[in-house]
Every structure is written in C-alpha cells, then in structure tokens.
Scaffold this active site. Structure first.
Site, mmCIF file in Angstrom:
data_model
loop_
_atom_site.group_PDB
_atom_site.id
_atom_site.type_symbol
_atom_site.label_atom_id
_atom_site.label_comp_id
_atom_site.label_asym_id
_atom_site.label_seq_id
_atom_site.Cartn_x
_atom_site.Cartn_y
_atom_site.Cartn_z
ATOM 1 N N CYS A 74 -6.396 -2.794 7.764
ATOM 2 C CA CYS A 74 -7.558 -1.909 7.771
ATOM 3 C C CYS A 74 -8.813 -2.538 7.181
ATOM 4 C CB CYS A 74 -7.222 -0.610 7.048
ATOM 5 S SG CYS A 74 -6.829 -0.808 5.288
ATOM 6 N N CYS A 85 0.841 -1.200 0.000
ATOM 7 C CA CYS A 85 0.000 0.000 0.000
ATOM 8 C C CYS A 85 0.876 1.251 0.000
ATOM 9 C CB CYS A 85 -0.913 -0.007 1.225
ATOM 10 S SG CYS A 85 -2.025 1.411 1.317
#
Length: 292
Positions: A199, A102
């Site tokens: 997340c 990410c």
C-alpha cells in the site's frame, strides 16, 4: 465448531478496508442480527492505496446499512511496525513481508484492542478468506473453502489471543459468491478492483527503495569464480532466489544466491546453489499452547 459465529446477538466491529470483501462481511454480520460497528484504521500520512478510498467507501457502506462507523488513527504504529520493518529488512539484505507484520501488530493487536476497549465490542470481523475453529478455549486457523483466495498464510503472525476475538464470515464462501452478493445489494464497493500491491509503495519498488536509501552502485559477481558479471544500483533491489530482472547476460539461467549488504555485492549462481537441507526459524508464533 468450524468457522465459529457467535450466538445470540453480539456487538461486533467489522474491520473495513473499503473493498468488496469487508463490505460483504459487514452485510452478513448485520443480516445475522448482530449490532455492527464499521471500523477503518488510518495508517498512512499522505497518499496510499489503502487509506484514500477506504475511509470514503467504508463509510458509504456503513451509511447504506444504517450502522455506526468509526476510524482509529494507527499511523504511528504502522510507520514503526510495518514501514520501518520493511526498510530495515531490505537494508539487512532480507526480503520482508510487510502485510503479515501489519496484520499482527496493526490490524489485529492495535485494532482489536481499540475495538474492545473503546467501542465495547465482543468480536472483530474481517473479510479475510480463512476459517477459525474454536475448541475448548483454543483457536485454530484452517484453510478457507476458496483455495484461490485462501489467506491463512497472512494469519501466521497474529497472536492467538487476538484470533480468539476474531470472526471470518467469508471463510466458507468463494469469491464469486461474495461479488454476487455485493452486486445484488448494489453496494458502493461491488465493482471495486482488488489490489495486492504494497500500500505504501506507490511508484514501483525500485523507485521507493532509491528514495529510502539512494542509489548505491555495486558489483554483481559469480559465486563460484568471483568474476564480475555486471553492476547494480543497490543490493536492496534484489532478493534471494530471484532470476528475472537481474540485468546481466550470463549465457545460462542464473539466480541471486547471496547478498552482501556490508560490501554492496550481489552474487549469482546456479539453481543448486539455492538448495539446502536446513533452515532457521526466527520468532515463531505458536497458536497451539502445547508447543509454546
């Protein structure tokens, strides 16, 4: 120059997660006299640990500082570069690190590009605990002062060209200092809790993987004898080197030493089965040009 900070005044975007670290980073950049733009990446459809509160909290901090605030929709990029990578890795019997990917493709490559091209900034600052050394057009990532919070590992996949546009205001600080600043300034994020979980995994790893792949009954075998030691609900629930949570009683400490995705088999063995004198590195990211 260690932990490079620009001079004179520059236009700087601060990537804001809605947490205390990026909030203090924004305060420090603004205090240094730079023109600040708060920026948050929208990465998830529906609920998630990053997006729900991040947009609100980051916006509140920017309002308090009297600076611009913007968001960028990177949901498609996050889905492809992070979630697909995560799922495909487990499907192949590998253990991924989605946050590192990410950082490379979403929080740096895409976010930096947007900030530079659309917001006209000179740099992008973050709340990561790391130090950047800029020397003769090259950039090196060094450990932060805070050994307990050091995040240099998370920078390993970020491209050098993106790091060249990056600032780490917290690199020479320790976490208690950052929290103290946030509370002294009464920032909305001063008492926010840290989250080191993934997340988009909201209901536990096993439940997430079961939703992605469905439960797949398989056998757990002894690597030496082939003896069946137990059953599992999916090879993707295991990772090499795992010892706890295997779900079998072997009468001795055993570890996951091999995963066979094709046959849906998990093999257990002793610690020596994990020993190796060689390893293979795939797709290295060279920050030193002479090594490319």
């Amino acid at each position: 120059m260690v932990n490079f900070m620009p001079s004179p005044k520059k236009r700087i975007a601060v990537a804001m997660s809605g947490g205390v670290d990026s909030s203090v980073a924004a305060c420090l950049i603004a205090k240094a006299g730079h023109e600040v733009v708060g920026l948050t990446a929208w990465t998830l459809n529906g609920p998630g640990k990053c997006c729900n509160d991040a947009l609100v909290n980051a916006g509140r901090v920017c309002e308090m500082l009297g600076v611009e605030y913007d968001t960028v929709d990177l949901r498609a990029e996050f889905s492809h570069f992070v979630m697909d990578y995560y799922n495909n890795s487990y499907q192949a019997g590998l253990t991924p690190n989605p946050c590192v990917e990410c950082n490379r493709y979403v929080k740096w490559e895409q976010l930096v590009r947007y900030a530079v091209e659309q917001l006209g900034v000179d740099y992008v600052a973050t709340g990561h605990y790391a130090i950047l050394e800029h020397t003769a057009g090259e950039v090196k990532v060094l450990r932060s002062v805070d050994e307990h919070k050091d995040q240099t590992y998370m920078m390993t996949r970020v491209y050098a060209k993106d790091l060249a546009k990056t600032l780490f205001p917290l690199g020479e600080m320790v976490k208690p200092q950052v929290v103290a600043i946030a509370r002294e300034l009464d920032l909305p994020t001063a008492y926010s809790k840290e989250s080191q979980d993934i997340c988009f995994v909201l209901d536990g790893q096993h439940n997430y993987m079961d939703k992605v792949f469905g439960k797949q009954k398989g056998r757990i075998l002894d690597i030496d004898t082939g003896k069946v030691l137990g059953e599992h609900d999916g090879y993707y629930r295991f990772t090499l080197g795992q010892r706890k949570g295997i779900g079998v009683a072997a009468g001795r400490p055993v570890y996951v030493v091999k995963i066979d995705p094709k046959e849906n088999l998990v093999y257990l063995g002793d610690a020596h089965h994990l020993e190796s004198t060689t390893f293979t590195v795939l797709a290295p990211n060279w920050l030193e040009p002479r090594f490319e």
